[in-house]
Scaffold this motif. Structure first.
Motif, PDB file in Angstrom:
ATOM      1  N   MET A  30      47.726  28.135  39.312  1.00  0.00           N
ATOM      2  CA  MET A  30      48.378  29.070  40.229  1.00  0.00           C
ATOM      3  C   MET A  30      47.323  29.990  40.858  1.00  0.00           C
ATOM      4  N   LEU A  31      47.715  30.728  41.909  1.00  0.00           N
ATOM      5  CA  LEU A  31      46.791  31.635  42.573  1.00  0.00           C
ATOM      6  C   LEU A  31      46.431  32.787  41.651  1.00  0.00           C
ATOM      7  N   THR A  32      45.199  33.267  41.769  1.00  0.00           N
ATOM      8  CA  THR A  32      44.789  34.445  41.000  1.00  0.00           C
ATOM      9  C   THR A  32      45.409  35.688  41.638  1.00  0.00           C
ATOM     10  N   GLN A  33      45.397  36.763  40.908  1.00  0.00           N
ATOM     11  CA  GLN A  33      45.945  38.009  41.437  1.00  0.00           C
ATOM     12  C   GLN A  33      45.173  38.450  42.670  1.00  0.00           C
ATOM     13  N   GLU A  34      43.830  38.253  42.635  1.00  0.00           N
ATOM     14  CA  GLU A  34      43.006  38.632  43.788  1.00  0.00           C
ATOM     15  C   GLU A  34      43.363  37.811  45.023  1.00  0.00           C
ATOM     16  N   GLN A  35      43.618  36.516  44.824  1.00  0.00           N
ATOM     17  CA  GLN A  35      44.007  35.663  45.951  1.00  0.00           C
ATOM     18  C   GLN A  35      45.361  36.092  46.519  1.00  0.00           C
ATOM     19  N   LYS A  36      46.292  36.446  45.637  1.00  0.00           N
ATOM     20  CA  LYS A  36      47.618  36.893  46.096  1.00  0.00           C
ATOM     21  C   LYS A  36      47.507  38.192  46.894  1.00  0.00           C
ATOM     22  N   GLU A  37      46.680  39.122  46.408  1.00  0.00           N
ATOM     23  CA  GLU A  37      46.511  40.385  47.110  1.00  0.00           C
ATOM     24  C   GLU A  37      45.877  40.176  48.480  1.00  0.00           C
ATOM     25  N   GLU A  89      53.857  28.210  45.969  1.00  0.00           N
ATOM     26  CA  GLU A  89      52.556  28.436  45.339  1.00  0.00           C
ATOM     27  C   GLU A  89      52.129  27.246  44.483  1.00  0.00           C
ATOM     28  N   LYS A  90      53.072  26.658  43.766  1.00  0.00           N
ATOM     29  CA  LYS A  90      52.754  25.533  42.888  1.00  0.00           C
ATOM     30  C   LYS A  90      52.225  24.344  43.688  1.00  0.00           C
ATOM     31  N   LYS A  91      52.907  24.025  44.799  1.00  0.00           N
ATOM     32  CA  LYS A  91      52.481  22.885  45.612  1.00  0.00           C
ATOM     33  C   LYS A  91      51.161  23.180  46.308  1.00  0.00           C
ATOM     34  N   LEU A  92      50.979  24.440  46.740  1.00  0.00           N
ATOM     35  CA  LEU A  92      49.730  24.840  47.383  1.00  0.00           C
ATOM     36  C   LEU A  92      48.545  24.568  46.459  1.00  0.00           C
ATOM     37  N   CYS A  93      48.665  24.989  45.201  1.00  0.00           N
ATOM     38  CA  CYS A  93      47.567  24.827  44.240  1.00  0.00           C
ATOM     39  C   CYS A  93      47.391  23.363  43.842  1.00  0.00           C
ATOM     40  N   HIS A  94      48.490  22.617  43.794  1.00  0.00           N
ATOM     41  CA  HIS A  94      48.409  21.195  43.458  1.00  0.00           C
ATOM     42  C   HIS A  94      47.644  20.428  44.536  1.00  0.00           C
ATOM     43  N   ILE A  95      47.906  20.759  45.785  1.00  0.00           N
ATOM     44  CA  ILE A  95      47.207  20.093  46.902  1.00  0.00           C
ATOM     45  C   ILE A  95      45.716  20.443  46.872  1.00  0.00           C
ATOM     46  N   ALA A  96      45.406  21.694  46.536  1.00  0.00           N
ATOM     47  CA  ALA A  96      44.003  22.108  46.474  1.00  0.00           C
ATOM     48  C   ALA A  96      43.235  21.286  45.453  1.00  0.00           C
ATOM     49  N   LYS A  97      43.904  20.930  44.355  1.00  0.00           N
ATOM     50  CA  LYS A  97      43.255  20.132  43.313  1.00  0.00           C
ATOM     51  C   LYS A  97      43.261  18.643  43.644  1.00  0.00           C
ATOM     52  N   HIS A  98      44.132  18.220  44.567  1.00  0.00           N
ATOM     53  CA  HIS A  98      44.256  16.800  44.918  1.00  0.00           C
ATOM     54  C   HIS A  98      44.240  16.642  46.442  1.00  0.00           C
ATOM     55  N   PRO A  99      43.060  16.815  47.062  1.00  0.00           N
ATOM     56  CA  PRO A  99      42.969  16.751  48.528  1.00  0.00           C
ATOM     57  C   PRO A  99      43.456  15.429  49.126  1.00  0.00           C
ATOM     58  N   GLU A 100      43.424  14.361  48.326  1.00  0.00           N
ATOM     59  CA  GLU A 100      43.874  13.070  48.858  1.00  0.00           C
ATOM     60  C   GLU A 100      45.342  13.099  49.272  1.00  0.00           C
ATOM     61  N   LEU A 101      46.087  14.107  48.810  1.00  0.00           N
ATOM     62  CA  LEU A 101      47.502  14.236  49.163  1.00  0.00           C
ATOM     63  C   LEU A 101      47.695  14.803  50.565  1.00  0.00           C
ATOM     64  N   SER A 102      46.611  15.152  51.245  1.00  0.00           N
ATOM     65  CA  SER A 102      46.728  15.715  52.600  1.00  0.00           C
ATOM     66  C   SER A 102      47.495  14.794  53.530  1.00  0.00           C
ATOM     67  N   LYS A 103      47.366  13.482  53.303  1.00  0.00           N
ATOM     68  CA  LYS A 103      48.047  12.513  54.170  1.00  0.00           C
ATOM     69  C   LYS A 103      49.563  12.553  54.008  1.00  0.00           C
ATOM     70  N   ASP A 104      50.021  13.084  52.877  1.00  0.00           N
ATOM     71  CA  ASP A 104      51.461  13.114  52.603  1.00  0.00           C
ATOM     72  C   ASP A 104      52.133  14.388  53.086  1.00  0.00           C
TER      73      ASP A 104
END
Length: 649
Positions: free
Chosen positions: A1-8, A22-37
């Protein structure tokens, strides 16, 4: 999940998640190959958030993922989207925005010398238009600082903002920040940076990275003691671009010494550098070339977008190519680089495996530049190499040929035969259905040559296990490949003669007829521009090998378009010698048909718009990327109708 600093930071930026949680945002960041979806809205929101977090010093993805995965995906879908053509905003800092004294644009990027050459070609075109000798134009090369961009007019220090309006951050000078090298204020654009060596010694344990520290210097809140000390120690400074160490010279000097100049400038300063900036100094040409909303046309950044990782080798697997060379493929502990999960890398040849100690348990440094194939950059920990003695495909004993292990059983080796069959149909490019699975099935039923495939009937295909409909389709595709018009050089390239790719085949057949090439001597081939003596010797040997198969297939009556339209046979035509690029849907015929037609009139046809393109011919449903490229490079844009009028002249 986003850190408190990132949220602020997102809250200060006024950014809300409307299409992603937020959950999907962080999941995509860890799995860039999902950009196509992602949907377009999700992709744009992800890019907006990622940019804000990066510029605020709390990045959630790497530069490589941002540029080469997510931006590339947006470019495919919406090439004219503002995120790609305007300065990415820095919205993380509060305060009223004000007009900047000058526009602070982004910089266009290049990742190869060819791209730099194309940029220089545009400079040359502008110089010619202004009657200035290109040889006299001065080029300047400086380090591309990876800091926090700002503009100092002597009274106020501004953030870059959106390139036109920024925020007053003069407070950093009030806190004691100095101009680099004891310089005076008011020197214009520059970057807030921190000494690399100082950061490693004093700040690395307190900040994740240098950008995180640089952002902390700018923020309104009171500085941490570590940041205050770095400013007092003059390790953190504002570095004006005008003061940067540089190289200057003309294009001939720059192009001939390019690698050495880049290497030297890249390491001139003790600050983070992510490339070099190349620009011209001539004010009149700069004004003439102008800028897009995103970047100045007279300036470009050269970047080596290389990510590396230390990876363990699990195994080294030999693979046999169609030429009989045995390629070592390193099977790796799965590792993510530049947005891709990698588990394999080529070791090029077995002499490299032997000398560098690449075997199970070895630790290698793997490098990947952008979307390019990964390569082994260095062996950190050697291991016992495994050198095969027999071909993995046919079991034949291998022999050394310089750096390579070779299987000489070319007439009976399954891998060499099947790869050669696949190559023929793939290069011919006028058929469907003859991929690896089909070819392997044919091989298993003792079909070992291209001419044998052309003799098959639908009944014979069915007897091998293909379905009735598929069998008839394969027969139809074989007929199509003979009847559909193709260039003679493409037909020749399909035979896979070493050193005879599409380009060399086209060169050779522009001088000799297809039926004449088997009688050519090495001296005849050397006489063709682009063929050296060593290549000519290899080509003549290769032509001897393919001649029996060539004769069998040539007799089947392929519909070949001859390259032998000599200048004396060709009437003078407005398109003769011109370089054309076609884009969009055409009414006159397919784009391939129009390319062939243009060549018949003596034109050359390219696939992308460059500074050397004469005409961009547009049909319907044209994408913006080629149009923008043509406008940037002053290429003449003509409609399909105008083109048709020209070919009738």
């Amino acid at each position: 999940m986003l850190t408190q600093e990132q949220k602020e930071l997102l809250a200060r930026s006024g950014l809300q998640l409307n299409h992603l949680d937020e959950k999907k945002l962080c999941h995509i960041a860890k799995h860039p190959e999902l950009s196509k979806d992602l949907t377009d809205s999700e992709l744009i929101e992800f890019l907006t958030v990622a940019n804000a977090l990066y510029r605020g010093g709390v990045a959630m993805i790497s530069d490589a993922d941002y540029d080469f995965v997510f931006q590339t995906e947006l470019r495919k879908r919406q090439p004219n989207h503002p995120l790609l053509h305007t300065v990415e905003p820095e919205s993380a800092f509060t305060g009223k925005t004000v007009e900047l004294p000058v526009h602070m644009l982004s910089t266009d990027k290049a990742y190869s010398f060819k791209e730099i050459e194309r940029w220089a070609g545009r400079i040359e075109k502008a110089a010619t238009a202004l009657n200035k000798p290109f040889a006299d134009i001065v080029f300047r090369v400086t380090p591309k600082l990876d800091g926090y961009a700002a503009y100092d007019d002597g009274q106020t220090l501004y953030t870059r903002g959106d390139g036109r309006r920024g925020t007053d951050i003069s407070r950093v000078f009030d806190r004691g920040l100095n101009v680099a090298n004891g310089g005076k204020r008011g020197m214009g654009a520059g970057e807030i940076v921190i000494s690399k060596s100082y950061f490693q010694r004093h700040l690395a344990e307190h900040f994740d990275n240098a950008r995180n520290f640089q952002a902390s210097v700018i923020k309104e809140k009171q500085l941490e003691a570590h940041a205050e000390q770095a400013i007092r120690d003059k390790a953190a400074v504002f570095y004006p671009f005008a003061q940067l160490p540089d190289w200057t010279g003309n294009w001939e000097q720059l192009s001939s010494q390019f690698k050495d100049i880049i290497e030297s400038i890249w390491h001139k300063v003790d600050y983070d550098v992510d490339g070099v900036i190349l620009e011209i100094t001539d004010a009149e040409i700069k004004e003439y070339m102008g800028a897009t909303r995103h970047h100045h046309r007279w300036q470009i950044a050269f970047k080596e977008n290389v990510e590396t990782a230390e990876v363990e080798v699990l195994n080294v697997t030999p693979q046999t190519s169609r030429s009989g060379r045995i390629t070592p493929v390193a099977e790796l502990e799965p590792t993510r680089l530049s947005g891709a999960l990698l588990s394999r890398a080529t070791a090029h040849h077995y002499k490299m495996v032997l000398h560098k100690g690449i075997g199970p348990g070895a630790i290698i440094r793997l490098a990947r530049s952008g979307e390019v194939i990964p390569k082994i950059e260095e062996v950190i920990l050697e291991a016992e190499p495994q050198i095969p003695t027999h071909c993995p495909s046919c079991g034949h004993e291998l022999v050394w040929d310089n750096d390579f292990l070779i299987c000489t059983n070319n007439l009976e080796c399954p891998a060499q035969i099947t790869h050669s069959l696949e190559h023929f149909f793939r290069v011919l490019k006028n058929n469907d259905g003859f991929g690896p699975a089909t070819i392997r099935k044919l091989y298993d039923h003792d079909i070992r040559s291209v001419d044998a495939i052309y003799q098959l009937t639908a009944e014979q295909f069915e007897a091998m296990g293909f379905g009735p409909k598929q069998s008839q389709n394969l027969v139809d595709q074989l007929e199509r490949s003979r009847s559909e018009a193709i260039e003679d050089w493409r037909f020749l390239a399909a035979f896979g003669v070493f050193r005879m790719g599409l380009g060399n085949c086209e060169k050779l057949l522009s001088h000799y007829r297809l039926t004449e090439i088997f009688e050519l001597t090495e001296q005849d081939i050397v006489g063709v521009e682009g063929f050296a003596e060593k290549t000519a010797a290899i080509v003549t040997q290769g032509l001897v090998k393919i001649r029996p198969l060539f004769n069998k297939l040539y007799q089947l009556g392929f519909n070949l378009i001859s390259s032998q339209t000599s200048e004396s046979d060709r009437p003078a035509h407005p398109l003769s010698g011109k370089l054309l690029v076609f884009t969009g849907s055409m009414q006159h015929g397919t784009r391939d048909d129009m390319k062939k037609e243009a060549k018949a009139f003596g034109a050359k046809v390219g696939s992308s718009v460059t500074g050397k393109t004469d005409y961009l011919v547009i049909g319907e449903k044209v994408g913006e990327s080629k149009l923008n490229a043509a406008r940037d490079k002053d290429v003449t844009i003509i409609s399909e109708q105008k083109y048709l009028e020209m070919i009738k002249q």
